[in-house]
Design a protein around this motif. Structure first.
Motif, PDB file in Angstrom:
ATOM      1  N   PHE A  84       0.978  -1.252   0.014  1.00  0.00           N
ATOM      2  CA  PHE A  84       0.068   0.024   0.029  1.00  0.00           C
ATOM      3  C   PHE A  84       0.802   1.495   0.005  1.00  0.00           C
ATOM      4  CE2 PHE A  84      -2.430   3.488   1.776  1.00  0.00           C
ATOM      5  CZ  PHE A  84      -3.573   3.199   1.080  1.00  0.00           C
ATOM      6  N   ASP A  85       1.181   1.844  -1.151  1.00  0.00           N
ATOM      7  CA  ASP A  85       1.887   3.062  -1.251  1.00  0.00           C
ATOM      8  C   ASP A  85       0.995   4.090  -2.003  1.00  0.00           C
ATOM      9  OD1 ASP A  85       3.429   5.181  -1.949  1.00  0.00           O
ATOM     10  OD2 ASP A  85       5.247   3.932  -2.749  1.00  0.00           O
ATOM     11  N   PHE A  86       0.334   5.001  -1.317  1.00  0.00           N
ATOM     12  CA  PHE A  86      -0.477   5.980  -1.824  1.00  0.00           C
ATOM     13  C   PHE A  86      -0.162   6.737  -2.998  1.00  0.00           C
ATOM     14  CE2 PHE A  86      -3.606   9.568  -1.426  1.00  0.00           C
ATOM     15  CZ  PHE A  86      -4.914   8.688  -1.663  1.00  0.00           C
ATOM     16  N   ASP A  87       0.912   7.140  -2.780  1.00  0.00           N
ATOM     17  CA  ASP A  87       1.396   7.883  -3.827  1.00  0.00           C
ATOM     18  C   ASP A  87       1.546   7.017  -5.229  1.00  0.00           C
ATOM     19  OD1 ASP A  87       1.904  10.406  -2.749  1.00  0.00           O
ATOM     20  OD2 ASP A  87       3.834   9.551  -1.971  1.00  0.00           O
ATOM     21  N   GLU A  88       1.950   5.721  -5.093  1.00  0.00           N
ATOM     22  CA  GLU A  88       2.024   4.944  -6.371  1.00  0.00           C
ATOM     23  C   GLU A  88       0.587   4.511  -6.917  1.00  0.00           C
ATOM     24  OE1 GLU A  88       4.446   3.716  -8.179  1.00  0.00           O
ATOM     25  OE2 GLU A  88       5.676   5.291  -7.301  1.00  0.00           O
ATOM     26  N   ILE A  89      -0.493   4.632  -6.052  1.00  0.00           N
ATOM     27  CA  ILE A  89      -1.809   4.266  -6.249  1.00  0.00           C
ATOM     28  C   ILE A  89      -2.051   5.733  -7.265  1.00  0.00           C
ATOM     29  CG2 ILE A  89      -4.107   3.973  -5.652  1.00  0.00           C
ATOM     30  CD1 ILE A  89      -2.789   2.207  -3.300  1.00  0.00           C
ATOM     31  N   LYS A  90      -1.962   6.713  -6.625  1.00  0.00           N
ATOM     32  CA  LYS A  90      -2.444   7.964  -7.359  1.00  0.00           C
ATOM     33  C   LYS A  90      -1.811   8.116  -8.497  1.00  0.00           C
ATOM     34  CE  LYS A  90      -1.202  11.102  -4.208  1.00  0.00           C
ATOM     35  NZ  LYS A  90      -1.002  12.412  -3.406  1.00  0.00           N
ATOM     36  N   LYS A  91      -0.810   7.642  -8.660  1.00  0.00           N
ATOM     37  CA  LYS A  91       0.001   7.763  -9.926  1.00  0.00           C
ATOM     38  C   LYS A  91      -0.692   6.776 -10.912  1.00  0.00           C
ATOM     39  CE  LYS A  91       4.785   6.906 -12.039  1.00  0.00           C
ATOM     40  NZ  LYS A  91       6.232   6.642 -11.592  1.00  0.00           N
ATOM     41  N   LEU A  92      -0.728   5.764 -10.414  1.00  0.00           N
ATOM     42  CA  LEU A  92      -1.408   4.565 -11.412  1.00  0.00           C
ATOM     43  C   LEU A  92      -2.858   5.173 -11.863  1.00  0.00           C
ATOM     44  CD1 LEU A  92      -1.054   1.525 -12.266  1.00  0.00           C
ATOM     45  CD2 LEU A  92      -2.235   0.921 -10.214  1.00  0.00           C
ATOM     46  N   ILE A  93      -3.670   5.566 -11.156  1.00  0.00           N
ATOM     47  CA  ILE A  93      -5.187   5.855 -11.323  1.00  0.00           C
ATOM     48  C   ILE A  93      -5.106   7.189 -12.294  1.00  0.00           C
ATOM     49  CG2 ILE A  93      -7.077   7.049 -10.434  1.00  0.00           C
ATOM     50  CD1 ILE A  93      -6.871   5.306  -7.854  1.00  0.00           C
ATOM     51  N   GLY A  94      -4.070   8.064 -11.983  1.00  0.00           N
ATOM     52  CA  GLY A  94      -3.946   9.392 -12.785  1.00  0.00           C
ATOM     53  C   GLY A  94      -3.500   9.038 -14.137  1.00  0.00           C
ATOM     54  N   ASN A  95      -2.545   8.222 -14.245  1.00  0.00           N
ATOM     55  CA  ASN A  95      -1.824   7.742 -15.665  1.00  0.00           C
ATOM     56  C   ASN A  95      -2.973   7.061 -16.519  1.00  0.00           C
ATOM     57  OD1 ASN A  95       0.566   8.921 -15.102  1.00  0.00           O
ATOM     58  ND2 ASN A  95       1.548   6.971 -14.528  1.00  0.00           N
ATOM     59  N   ASN A  96      -3.738   6.132 -15.839  1.00  0.00           N
ATOM     60  CA  ASN A  96      -4.729   5.545 -16.599  1.00  0.00           C
ATOM     61  C   ASN A  96      -6.244   6.448 -16.782  1.00  0.00           C
ATOM     62  OD1 ASN A  96      -3.465   2.996 -16.726  1.00  0.00           O
ATOM     63  ND2 ASN A  96      -4.136   2.455 -14.695  1.00  0.00           N
ATOM     64  N   VAL A  97      -6.394   7.122 -16.024  1.00  0.00           N
ATOM     65  CA  VAL A  97      -7.531   8.154 -16.217  1.00  0.00           C
ATOM     66  C   VAL A  97      -7.255   8.897 -17.579  1.00  0.00           C
ATOM     67  CG1 VAL A  97      -8.933  10.219 -15.636  1.00  0.00           C
ATOM     68  CG2 VAL A  97      -8.499   8.261 -13.768  1.00  0.00           C
ATOM     69  N   ARG A  98      -5.867   9.475 -17.627  1.00  0.00           N
ATOM     70  CA  ARG A  98      -5.536  10.005 -18.571  1.00  0.00           C
ATOM     71  C   ARG A  98      -5.549   9.384 -19.978  1.00  0.00           C
ATOM     72  NH1 ARG A  98      -0.846  13.251 -17.437  1.00  0.00           N
ATOM     73  NH2 ARG A  98      -2.201  15.024 -17.178  1.00  0.00           N
TER      74      ARG A  98
END
Length: 74
Positions: free
Chosen positions: A5-19
């Protein structure tokens, strides 16, 4: 895939995929925001990894993009 659980990595993953999926769907941030009941500013924050959507909003974004929500977490 995120294993710890690495919140920064999760935000990066979601952000990249949304874009990525927004661009594949040929939607602007405004259009996605309208379809997902979010502001353009919130879509920008998510894509720039400045925040993560709630679980409900994650599903609403996925629905607007016509993809399974799990795709945003891959």
């Amino acid at each position: 895939m995120v294993t710890d659980f690495d919140f920064d990595e999760i935000k990066k993953l979601i952000g990249n995929n949304v874009r990525k999926y927004r661009k594949q769907a040929k939607l602007t941030q405004i259009e996605l925001g309208i379809q997902a009941d979010l502001t353009r500013e919130r879509i920008t924050q998510i894509e720039r990894r400045l925040g993560a959507p709630s679980m409900l909003k994650l599903f609403m974004i996925a629905e607007a993009l016509k993809i399974p929500a799990s795709k945003l977490l891959e």
